[in-house]
Motif scaffolding. Sequence first.
Motif, PDB file in Angstrom:
ATOM      1  N   THR A 128       1.208  -1.021   0.017  1.00  0.00           N
ATOM      2  CA  THR A 128      -0.136  -0.187  -0.039  1.00  0.00           C
ATOM      3  C   THR A 128       0.913   0.851  -0.240  1.00  0.00           C
ATOM      4  N   ILE A 129       1.734   1.741   0.732  1.00  0.00           N
ATOM      5  CA  ILE A 129       2.687   2.346   0.968  1.00  0.00           C
ATOM      6  C   ILE A 129       3.373   2.678  -0.299  1.00  0.00           C
ATOM      7  N   ALA A 130       3.918   1.396   0.048  1.00  0.00           N
ATOM      8  CA  ALA A 130       5.002   1.334  -1.900  1.00  0.00           C
ATOM      9  C   ALA A 130       4.387   1.738  -3.551  1.00  0.00           C
TER      10      ALA A 130
ATOM     11  N   LYS B  48       3.482   9.222  -6.248  1.00  0.00           N
ATOM     12  CA  LYS B  48       3.953  10.343  -5.703  1.00  0.00           C
ATOM     13  C   LYS B  48       5.603  10.682  -6.340  1.00  0.00           C
ATOM     14  N   LEU B  49       6.640   9.922  -6.510  1.00  0.00           N
ATOM     15  CA  LEU B  49       7.673  10.134  -6.973  1.00  0.00           C
ATOM     16  C   LEU B  49       8.026   9.909  -8.627  1.00  0.00           C
ATOM     17  N   ASN B  50       6.773   9.520  -8.847  1.00  0.00           N
ATOM     18  CA  ASN B  50       6.710   8.373 -10.667  1.00  0.00           C
ATOM     19  C   ASN B  50       8.033   8.208 -10.939  1.00  0.00           C
ATOM     20  N   TYR B  51       7.956   6.934  -9.332  1.00  0.00           N
ATOM     21  CA  TYR B  51       8.728   5.968  -9.857  1.00  0.00           C
ATOM     22  C   TYR B  51       8.297   4.454 -10.744  1.00  0.00           C
TER      23      TYR B  51
ATOM     24  N   SER C  77       2.779   7.208   5.059  1.00  0.00           N
ATOM     25  CA  SER C  77       3.676   7.320   3.287  1.00  0.00           C
ATOM     26  C   SER C  77       4.381   8.903   3.546  1.00  0.00           C
ATOM     27  N   ASN C  78       3.921   9.812   4.572  1.00  0.00           N
ATOM     28  CA  ASN C  78       4.475  10.907   4.432  1.00  0.00           C
ATOM     29  C   ASN C  78       5.543  11.497   5.096  1.00  0.00           C
ATOM     30  N   ASN C  79       5.797  10.439   6.461  1.00  0.00           N
ATOM     31  CA  ASN C  79       7.261  10.258   6.536  1.00  0.00           C
ATOM     32  C   ASN C  79       7.813   9.488   5.904  1.00  0.00           C
ATOM     33  N   ILE C  80       7.757   8.283   4.788  1.00  0.00           N
ATOM     34  CA  ILE C  80       8.855   8.116   3.710  1.00  0.00           C
ATOM     35  C   ILE C  80       9.303   9.026   3.717  1.00  0.00           C
TER      36      ILE C  80
ATOM     37  N   ILE D 129      16.519  13.570  -2.833  1.00  0.00           N
ATOM     38  CA  ILE D 129      16.142  13.106  -3.647  1.00  0.00           C
ATOM     39  C   ILE D 129      14.706  14.328  -4.322  1.00  0.00           C
ATOM     40  N   ASN D 130      14.699  14.127  -5.608  1.00  0.00           N
ATOM     41  CA  ASN D 130      13.012  15.369  -5.987  1.00  0.00           C
ATOM     42  C   ASN D 130      12.051  14.465  -5.862  1.00  0.00           C
ATOM     43  N   ILE D 131      11.264  15.324  -5.451  1.00  0.00           N
ATOM     44  CA  ILE D 131      10.073  14.970  -5.246  1.00  0.00           C
ATOM     45  C   ILE D 131       8.998  15.953  -6.208  1.00  0.00           C
TER      46      ILE D 131
END
Length: 222
Positions: A18-20, A26-29, A208-211, A220-222
């Motif tokens: 869920t978190i990943a 968010k990162l577009n990864y 997720s905010n924490n990570i 790393i650019n977010i």
Amino acid sequence: MKYHAIAIDGPSSSGKSTIAKIVAKKLNYLYVDTGAMYRAFTYACLKNKIDPKNEKESIKLIDKIEIDFNKENNVTLDGIDVSKEIREKEVNDNVSYISTYKDVRTHLIEAQRKIAYNHNVVMDGRDIGSYVLPFADVKIFQVAEVNERAKRRYKENLAKGIECSFEEILENLKKRDYIDSHREYSPLKRADDAITIDTTYMSIEEVSNNILKIIKEKGINI
Ligand code: DC
């Protein structure tokens, strides 16, 4: 490394996927669910009438099948989407045995590394930070108390209309925790440089905010 990698490891039902998925979006990864690969191989054994507890027979199949992800990011077995089949009870009950086999791990880990060498990834599993991608930019070890994990899995199953008992889920989780962390090859283990997050009393948003904050602090650019 040319690409960035975020590793999220932890025991079953600690909320890693869920978190990943949220972090990857968010990162577009690319999100890589490595558990789905072990599950797909377990499903392949069952489909071919091979007992997953029989290592000798199971590993014969590894060079004969292809496990990948399609454009929708669903796991495929020989090009066919098996994302639903890999969540069935028979796969759940057998995947921990399959994932102890050295030849299976070597094969799937090679595939996982290949993906990470060609994409920015958020990869979740058991051994990503400790073994698969030791040079990952950020390593998270996500845990939660086993009763809370069983509660989450129970609720999830009820929502999906899957019949189950809470006690059965709890026992299955305890058994998988034991097998996953006691196997010989790349067991479930916190990497020395991983950050532990206990999600027992945290919401999905908080985790997720924490990570994302940790990732940002790494530059790393977010
Ligand atoms: O994350 P999951 O519950 O879908 O994983 C299914 C099984 O696969 C789990 O019991 C242990 C195994 N696994 C593993 O050994 N190594 C990984 N990197 C990911 C999963």
